[in-house]
Design a protein around this motif. Sequence first.
Motif, PDB file in Angstrom:
ATOM      1  N   LEU A  62       0.825  -1.199   0.000  1.00  0.00           N
ATOM      2  CA  LEU A  62       0.000   0.000   0.000  1.00  0.00           C
ATOM      3  C   LEU A  62       0.866   1.258   0.000  1.00  0.00           C
ATOM      4  O   LEU A  62       0.615   2.204  -0.758  1.00  0.00           O
ATOM      5  N   ILE A  63       1.900   1.280   0.843  1.00  0.00           N
ATOM      6  CA  ILE A  63       2.783   2.443   0.943  1.00  0.00           C
ATOM      7  C   ILE A  63       3.506   2.677  -0.376  1.00  0.00           C
ATOM      8  O   ILE A  63       3.553   3.810  -0.891  1.00  0.00           O
ATOM      9  N   VAL A  64       4.069   1.627  -0.941  1.00  0.00           N
ATOM     10  CA  VAL A  64       4.815   1.758  -2.199  1.00  0.00           C
ATOM     11  C   VAL A  64       3.892   2.201  -3.330  1.00  0.00           C
ATOM     12  O   VAL A  64       4.286   2.994  -4.194  1.00  0.00           O
ATOM     13  N   ARG A  65       2.658   1.728  -3.294  1.00  0.00           N
ATOM     14  CA  ARG A  65       1.710   2.117  -4.342  1.00  0.00           C
ATOM     15  C   ARG A  65       1.440   3.626  -4.296  1.00  0.00           C
ATOM     16  O   ARG A  65       1.329   4.277  -5.344  1.00  0.00           O
ATOM     17  N   GLN A  66       1.330   4.183  -3.090  1.00  0.00           N
ATOM     18  CA  GLN A  66       1.123   5.638  -2.982  1.00  0.00           C
ATOM     19  C   GLN A  66       2.371   6.386  -3.455  1.00  0.00           C
ATOM     20  O   GLN A  66       2.277   7.366  -4.213  1.00  0.00           O
ATOM     21  N   ARG A  67       3.533   5.922  -3.017  1.00  0.00           N
ATOM     22  CA  ARG A  67       4.784   6.569  -3.440  1.00  0.00           C
ATOM     23  C   ARG A  67       4.922   6.549  -4.952  1.00  0.00           C
ATOM     24  O   ARG A  67       5.233   7.581  -5.572  1.00  0.00           O
ATOM     25  N   ALA A  96      11.258   2.935   5.382  1.00  0.00           N
ATOM     26  CA  ALA A  96      11.863   1.934   4.506  1.00  0.00           C
ATOM     27  C   ALA A  96      11.492   2.170   3.046  1.00  0.00           C
ATOM     28  O   ALA A  96      12.255   1.800   2.143  1.00  0.00           O
ATOM     29  N   ALA A  97      10.339   2.786   2.811  1.00  0.00           N
ATOM     30  CA  ALA A  97       9.896   3.071   1.443  1.00  0.00           C
ATOM     31  C   ALA A  97      10.402   4.420   0.944  1.00  0.00           C
ATOM     32  O   ALA A  97      10.060   4.838  -0.168  1.00  0.00           O
ATOM     33  N   GLY A  98      11.221   5.109   1.747  1.00  0.00           N
ATOM     34  CA  GLY A  98      11.821   6.359   1.299  1.00  0.00           C
ATOM     35  C   GLY A  98      11.165   7.622   1.811  1.00  0.00           C
ATOM     36  O   GLY A  98      11.542   8.729   1.425  1.00  0.00           O
TER      37      GLY A  98
END
Length: 262
Positions: A62-67, A96-98
Amino acid sequence: MIDTAALLRVYDQQLRMAETTNLPAGVTVERDGPVVRIVGQFRGFISAPRDVGLQGRELDELIVRQRDYFRARGEAVAWKVRGHDEPADLSARLRAAGFSPEEQETVLIAPVEALAIEPAAPDSVTIRQVTADEDLRRIAELESEVWGQDLSRLADDLISRIEADPNGIAVFAAEAAGAVVSAAWLMFRSGTEFAGLLGGSTSADWRGRGIYRALVAHRAKLAANRGVRYLQVDASEDSRPILQRLGFLAVTTTTPYVWAPS
């Protein structure tokens, strides 16, 4: 005695997914699973419930998808994390996702009736509600001066919000000798018992004279007249002690986790 735990529950129930009101033209809202994306501002915003209901790999996805959504747009995005959010490792997974944390603020809430006193400012200062483009650009100049960065975009944002929903926002300017020395605004949260305090910036030469407190009182009085029950503010460490002396209660903290293109 006011039950701060009860205030926090009301905040979670009414405000966490209600930050999509008062949006200016060109700003859109999109839902992705448990979160809401606000797109088209100077940077994107992710609004989430207290518990996103995901853990481990599903949360990472979910987090990476928003990023990656905002990466494709070439835009920055902020995901606000409150101090009581679940799961407990949400902040670590954002890192961790930046995503990088900005300065932590304190979420303060106060009953309107405790603050809606007769506003009083120094004799040399006049406080008035403003809507004219010229006044809003003067406010943006003040904000740029106070915060030491170019905030000229703020004028366009305020102008657009007033045009989109003139009853949803009230902007106040404090003036002395023809200059704007302090400014703040009130954002009404449609469908809730809350209104939000924003802005609240004062020129360095005019601090400590009661202007900030007077601006709080002006907004509280207007909120009371509109039937608002609570005022809420995400307060910096400069503002927090003043607001707590006025009767605001700390219910949690909030930290923006920001990702921006290289």
